[in-house]
Motif scaffolding. Structure first.
Motif, PDB file in Angstrom:
ATOM      1  N   VAL A 169       0.858  -1.184   0.000  1.00  0.00           N
ATOM      2  CA  VAL A 169       0.000   0.000   0.000  1.00  0.00           C
ATOM      3  C   VAL A 169       0.889   1.227   0.000  1.00  0.00           C
ATOM      4  CG1 VAL A 169      -1.711   1.343   1.270  1.00  0.00           C
ATOM      5  CG2 VAL A 169      -1.910  -1.138   1.203  1.00  0.00           C
ATOM      6  N   MET A 170       0.679   2.106  -0.941  1.00  0.00           N
ATOM      7  CA  MET A 170       1.456   3.348  -1.069  1.00  0.00           C
ATOM      8  C   MET A 170       2.965   3.078  -1.004  1.00  0.00           C
ATOM      9  SD  MET A 170      -0.692   6.568   0.351  1.00  0.00           S
ATOM     10  CE  MET A 170      -0.523   6.384   2.112  1.00  0.00           C
ATOM     11  N   GLY A 171       3.386   2.042  -1.713  1.00  0.00           N
ATOM     12  CA  GLY A 171       4.808   1.732  -1.823  1.00  0.00           C
ATOM     13  C   GLY A 171       5.376   0.950  -0.669  1.00  0.00           C
ATOM     14  N   GLN A 172       4.558   0.611   0.319  1.00  0.00           N
ATOM     15  CA  GLN A 172       5.041  -0.114   1.490  1.00  0.00           C
ATOM     16  C   GLN A 172       4.608  -1.577   1.437  1.00  0.00           C
ATOM     17  OE1 GLN A 172       7.115   1.428   3.869  1.00  0.00           O
ATOM     18  NE2 GLN A 172       7.028   2.921   2.197  1.00  0.00           N
ATOM     19  N   GLN A 173       5.569  -2.472   1.513  1.00  0.00           N
ATOM     20  CA  GLN A 173       5.257  -3.896   1.586  1.00  0.00           C
ATOM     21  C   GLN A 173       4.748  -4.213   2.986  1.00  0.00           C
ATOM     22  OE1 GLN A 173       5.369  -6.291  -0.868  1.00  0.00           O
ATOM     23  NE2 GLN A 173       5.765  -4.573  -2.270  1.00  0.00           N
ATOM     24  N   ILE A 174       3.603  -4.878   3.065  1.00  0.00           N
ATOM     25  CA  ILE A 174       3.017  -5.229   4.356  1.00  0.00           C
ATOM     26  C   ILE A 174       2.660  -6.709   4.364  1.00  0.00           C
ATOM     27  CG2 ILE A 174       2.201  -2.937   4.975  1.00  0.00           C
ATOM     28  CD1 ILE A 174      -0.505  -3.604   3.787  1.00  0.00           C
ATOM     29  N   SER A 175       2.606  -7.282   5.556  1.00  0.00           N
ATOM     30  CA  SER A 175       2.461  -8.732   5.690  1.00  0.00           C
ATOM     31  C   SER A 175       1.060  -9.227   5.421  1.00  0.00           C
ATOM     32  CB  SER A 175       2.879  -9.154   7.108  1.00  0.00           C
ATOM     33  OG  SER A 175       1.981  -8.609   8.070  1.00  0.00           O
ATOM     34  N   MET A 176       0.086  -8.340   5.487  1.00  0.00           N
ATOM     35  CA  MET A 176      -1.303  -8.704   5.213  1.00  0.00           C
ATOM     36  C   MET A 176      -2.056  -7.429   4.850  1.00  0.00           C
ATOM     37  SD  MET A 176      -2.866  -9.379   9.033  1.00  0.00           S
ATOM     38  CE  MET A 176      -2.564  -8.235  10.398  1.00  0.00           C
ATOM     39  N   PRO A 177      -3.227  -7.547   4.234  1.00  0.00           N
ATOM     40  CA  PRO A 177      -3.929  -6.346   3.742  1.00  0.00           C
ATOM     41  C   PRO A 177      -4.707  -5.616   4.832  1.00  0.00           C
ATOM     42  CG  PRO A 177      -5.156  -8.303   3.131  1.00  0.00           C
ATOM     43  CD  PRO A 177      -3.887  -8.796   3.779  1.00  0.00           C
ATOM     44  N   VAL A 178      -4.038  -5.304   5.923  1.00  0.00           N
ATOM     45  CA  VAL A 178      -4.635  -4.575   7.042  1.00  0.00           C
ATOM     46  C   VAL A 178      -3.632  -3.535   7.510  1.00  0.00           C
ATOM     47  CG1 VAL A 178      -5.550  -4.711   9.389  1.00  0.00           C
ATOM     48  CG2 VAL A 178      -5.936  -6.612   7.795  1.00  0.00           C
ATOM     49  N   ILE A 179      -4.039  -2.275   7.550  1.00  0.00           N
ATOM     50  CA  ILE A 179      -3.168  -1.223   8.057  1.00  0.00           C
ATOM     51  C   ILE A 179      -3.919  -0.432   9.129  1.00  0.00           C
ATOM     52  CG2 ILE A 179      -1.814  -1.050   5.951  1.00  0.00           C
ATOM     53  CD1 ILE A 179      -3.351   1.371   5.127  1.00  0.00           C
ATOM     54  N   ILE A 180      -3.159   0.287   9.934  1.00  0.00           N
ATOM     55  CA  ILE A 180      -3.717   1.055  11.042  1.00  0.00           C
ATOM     56  C   ILE A 180      -4.264   2.382  10.533  1.00  0.00           C
ATOM     57  CG2 ILE A 180      -3.183   2.229  13.207  1.00  0.00           C
ATOM     58  CD1 ILE A 180      -3.144  -0.838  13.422  1.00  0.00           C
ATOM     59  N   SER A 181      -5.543   2.599  10.756  1.00  0.00           N
ATOM     60  CA  SER A 181      -6.150   3.873  10.378  1.00  0.00           C
ATOM     61  C   SER A 181      -5.821   4.922  11.434  1.00  0.00           C
ATOM     62  CB  SER A 181      -7.663   3.712  10.257  1.00  0.00           C
ATOM     63  OG  SER A 181      -8.256   4.892   9.750  1.00  0.00           O
ATOM     64  N   PRO A 182      -5.551   6.162  11.022  1.00  0.00           N
ATOM     65  CA  PRO A 182      -5.254   7.211  12.012  1.00  0.00           C
ATOM     66  C   PRO A 182      -6.484   7.547  12.839  1.00  0.00           C
ATOM     67  CG  PRO A 182      -5.445   8.146   9.803  1.00  0.00           C
ATOM     68  CD  PRO A 182      -5.481   6.657   9.635  1.00  0.00           C
ATOM     69  N   THR A 183      -6.309   7.603  14.149  1.00  0.00           N
ATOM     70  CA  THR A 183      -7.374   8.049  15.051  1.00  0.00           C
ATOM     71  C   THR A 183      -6.773   9.038  16.043  1.00  0.00           C
ATOM     72  OG1 THR A 183      -7.013   6.230  16.633  1.00  0.00           O
ATOM     73  CG2 THR A 183      -8.606   5.846  14.862  1.00  0.00           C
TER      74      THR A 183
ATOM     75  N   ALA B 161      10.617  13.797   9.778  1.00  0.00           N
ATOM     76  CA  ALA B 161      10.554  12.709  10.764  1.00  0.00           C
ATOM     77  C   ALA B 161      10.700  11.340  10.113  1.00  0.00           C
ATOM     78  CB  ALA B 161       9.245  12.788  11.537  1.00  0.00           C
ATOM     79  N   GLY B 162      10.425  11.266   8.807  1.00  0.00           N
ATOM     80  CA  GLY B 162      10.579   9.992   8.106  1.00  0.00           C
ATOM     81  C   GLY B 162       9.278   9.351   7.674  1.00  0.00           C
ATOM     82  N   CYS B 163       8.164  10.063   7.728  1.00  0.00           N
ATOM     83  CA  CYS B 163       6.894   9.489   7.277  1.00  0.00           C
ATOM     84  C   CYS B 163       6.972   9.149   5.790  1.00  0.00           C
ATOM     85  CB  CYS B 163       5.749  10.462   7.530  1.00  0.00           C
ATOM     86  SG  CYS B 163       5.351  10.671   9.274  1.00  0.00           S
ATOM     87  N   VAL B 164       6.396   8.019   5.423  1.00  0.00           N
ATOM     88  CA  VAL B 164       6.539   7.510   4.058  1.00  0.00           C
ATOM     89  C   VAL B 164       5.319   7.782   3.188  1.00  0.00           C
ATOM     90  CG1 VAL B 164       8.207   5.741   4.687  1.00  0.00           C
ATOM     91  CG2 VAL B 164       5.751   5.234   4.835  1.00  0.00           C
ATOM     92  N   GLY B 165       4.320   8.444   3.726  1.00  0.00           N
ATOM     93  CA  GLY B 165       3.134   8.778   2.954  1.00  0.00           C
ATOM     94  C   GLY B 165       2.277   9.754   3.729  1.00  0.00           C
ATOM     95  N   LEU B 166       1.351  10.394   3.020  1.00  0.00           N
ATOM     96  CA  LEU B 166       0.449  11.361   3.636  1.00  0.00           C
ATOM     97  C   LEU B 166      -0.991  10.930   3.377  1.00  0.00           C
ATOM     98  CD1 LEU B 166       0.624  14.178   5.130  1.00  0.00           C
ATOM     99  CD2 LEU B 166      -0.056  15.172   2.946  1.00  0.00           C
ATOM    100  N   ILE B 167      -1.830  11.047   4.398  1.00  0.00           N
ATOM    101  CA  ILE B 167      -3.261  10.761   4.285  1.00  0.00           C
ATOM    102  C   ILE B 167      -4.012  12.060   4.556  1.00  0.00           C
ATOM    103  CG2 ILE B 167      -5.222   9.476   5.211  1.00  0.00           C
ATOM    104  CD1 ILE B 167      -3.219   7.325   6.127  1.00  0.00           C
ATOM    105  N   ALA B 168      -4.840  12.484   3.614  1.00  0.00           N
ATOM    106  CA  ALA B 168      -5.687  13.655   3.803  1.00  0.00           C
ATOM    107  C   ALA B 168      -7.109  13.183   4.073  1.00  0.00           C
ATOM    108  CB  ALA B 168      -5.652  14.556   2.570  1.00  0.00           C
ATOM    109  N   THR B 169      -7.618  13.479   5.262  1.00  0.00           N
ATOM    110  CA  THR B 169      -8.975  13.076   5.630  1.00  0.00           C
ATOM    111  C   THR B 169      -9.928  14.228   5.377  1.00  0.00           C
ATOM    112  OG1 THR B 169      -8.122  11.596   7.338  1.00  0.00           O
ATOM    113  CG2 THR B 169     -10.432  12.214   7.497  1.00  0.00           C
ATOM    114  N   LEU B 170     -10.920  13.990   4.511  1.00  0.00           N
ATOM    115  CA  LEU B 170     -11.821  15.065   4.114  1.00  0.00           C
ATOM    116  C   LEU B 170     -13.291  14.719   4.356  1.00  0.00           C
ATOM    117  CD1 LEU B 170     -10.187  16.104   0.703  1.00  0.00           C
ATOM    118  CD2 LEU B 170      -9.706  16.988   2.988  1.00  0.00           C
ATOM    119  N   ASP B 171     -13.582  13.638   5.071  1.00  0.00           N
ATOM    120  CA  ASP B 171     -14.950  13.125   5.097  1.00  0.00           C
ATOM    121  C   ASP B 171     -15.657  13.297   6.433  1.00  0.00           C
ATOM    122  OD1 ASP B 171     -13.338  11.265   6.401  1.00  0.00           O
ATOM    123  OD2 ASP B 171     -14.566   9.573   5.807  1.00  0.00           O
ATOM    124  N   TRP B 172     -15.439  14.381   7.127  1.00  0.00           N
ATOM    125  CA  TRP B 172     -16.177  14.607   8.358  1.00  0.00           C
ATOM    126  C   TRP B 172     -16.916  15.930   8.238  1.00  0.00           C
ATOM    127  CZ3 TRP B 172     -13.734  14.220  13.939  1.00  0.00           C
ATOM    128  CH2 TRP B 172     -14.753  14.074  14.872  1.00  0.00           C
TER     129      TRP B 172
END
Length: 393
Positions: free
Chosen positions: A67-81, A148-159
């Motif tokens: 996801v977004m260039g990052q290899q992950i072990s399964m198709p589940v990532i942590i959503s920002p809260t 800081a080293g973040c590898v991607g940006l998420i823009a939340t627009l749905d509230w």
């Protein structure tokens, strides 16, 4: 300890409810107005079915993806809260758990831990931002996340800022001071283990947002940051395009539901989108995210990575979403309940539960690779899907 282990996300929720003060637990449930969208996020997965095989299946399965260039072990990532005051270690514990299980961390700009600490715990961290303040301020926040080293940006627009709930909104303090402690003492004292966790850490629940300030300003409280967000005029599609260009790397727009918005997002230069209704916190009556997912995938899936969030409670839910076209899913409440139940180990436990469910579903469907899933692996009843908006001319 063996008795700390739980076998389902719902058990994590039960333990979180038992451990947290009622106001804190109520804040995790969220959902606007009557909660129709919150309920539909959960109900919709139960309407989907499988048609399993009984022979010729393989016990070895590859769950990995990217996801977004990052290899992950399964198709589940942590959503920002935001502000994770359910545990003293908050977002750092979640980041460590995600890293231990080989997946990516989404960090809210409203988080209670600095981005630098979270990236140190998990280098696969995506920083999340709202459209708030002026462009110069937002660019400075991006610079800090990038440095800081973040590898991607998420823009939340749905509230849409709808916070009224028919069953009552929790009382959330602006800050933890003497008055607040006296007000909440009766319910906190009924949850001594939660209080003991913070006592052992030598800190009080932190309701400030250290990733919001720029130019060495003090960190605002959650409601101070929320006020800045509400006071900023909503973004245009030109603003979205500016944000994507300013970041200059993997960029996800979170909160899509309409096909026409999906096309505009692609044209604005996003590299990923999340089909989402903010976990039931946008306009109540918005369909479940899983109902809207296939239409967005059909619209832009060849050009943009599509993930979804909302209602994931089981590994089989993840498999249904991937079969309907999602690259991965994002989880929110599920890991917060794990964090509340048992800290970092509780989040790891939730991820293990989901992984086990994914593996079992792949076994039953006769798939060796998560990428082998197709729409016909899921039974979709008539009238299940929702297509919102038209393709722009």
């Amino acid at each position: 300890m063996a008795n700390d282990w739980f076998e389902t996300v719902l058990e994590a929720q039960r333990r979180a409810k038992k451990r947290l003060p009622p106001s804190v637990y109520s804040a995790l449930l969220a959902g606007s107005e009557r909660g129709s969208t919150y309920d539909d996020n959960l109900r919709a997965f139960g309407e989907l079915g499988f048609a399993p095989h009984v022979a010729g299946n393989t016990s070895q399965h590859d769950l990995s993806t990217s996801v977004m260039g990052q290899q992950i072990s399964m198709p589940v990532i942590i959503s920002p809260t935001g502000v994770q005051a359910v545990h003293p270690d908050g977002e750092v514990a979640v980041a460590r758990a995600a890293a231990a299980r080989g997946t990516a961390m989404g960090l809210s700009s409203f988080a209670s831990k600095p981005v630098e600490d979270v990236v140190a715990a998990n280098p696969q961290t995506f920083f999340q931002m709202y459209w708030m303040g002026d462009r110069d301020t937002m660019a400075q926040r991006m610079d800090r996340a990038r440095t800081a080293g973040c590898v991607g940006l998420i823009a939340t627009l749905d509230w849409s800022f709808s916070h009224g709930r028919d069953w009552g909104s929790p009382s959330i303090p602006d800050k933890v001071d003497v008055k607040t402690m006296l007000t909440f003492a009766p319910e906190v004292l009924r949850r001594p283990r939660w209080l003991l966790d913070f006592a052992r850490s030598g800190q009080l629940p932190d309701l400030t947002t250290p990733n919001i300030p720029v130019d060495a300003q003090p960190a605002p409280t959650f409601f101070g940051a929320y006020g800045e967000w509400m006071g900023t005029p909503p973004p245009s599609w030109d603003d979205v395009a500016w944000m994507a260009k300013e970041w200059g790397g993997p960029f996800m727009l979170k909160g899509l539901s309409r096909v026409d918005d999906a096309h505009r997002a692609r044209d604005a230069g996003v590299t990923a989108v999340s089909v989402s209704n903010h976990g039931g916190n946008n306009i109540d009556g918005t369909p479940a995210a899983i109902r809207m997912l296939p239409s967005v995938v059909d619209a832009i899936g060849e050009d943009v990575e599509v993930v979804m969030d909302g209602g994931i409670r089981r590994g089989s839910d993840v498999v249904k979403a991937v079969a309907l076209g999602a690259r991965a899913v994002m989880i929110g409440r599920a890991y917060l309940w794990g964090l509340a139940a048992n800290g970092q180990a509780g989040v790891e436990n939730v991820l293990d539960v989901l992984r086990g469910g994914i593996d079992s579903a792949l076994l039953g469907l006769g798939k060796t690779d998560i990428g082998d899933l197709r729409r016909d692996d899921v039974l979709v009843p008539d009238g299940f899907l929702r297509v919102l908006g038209d393709v722009p001319a």
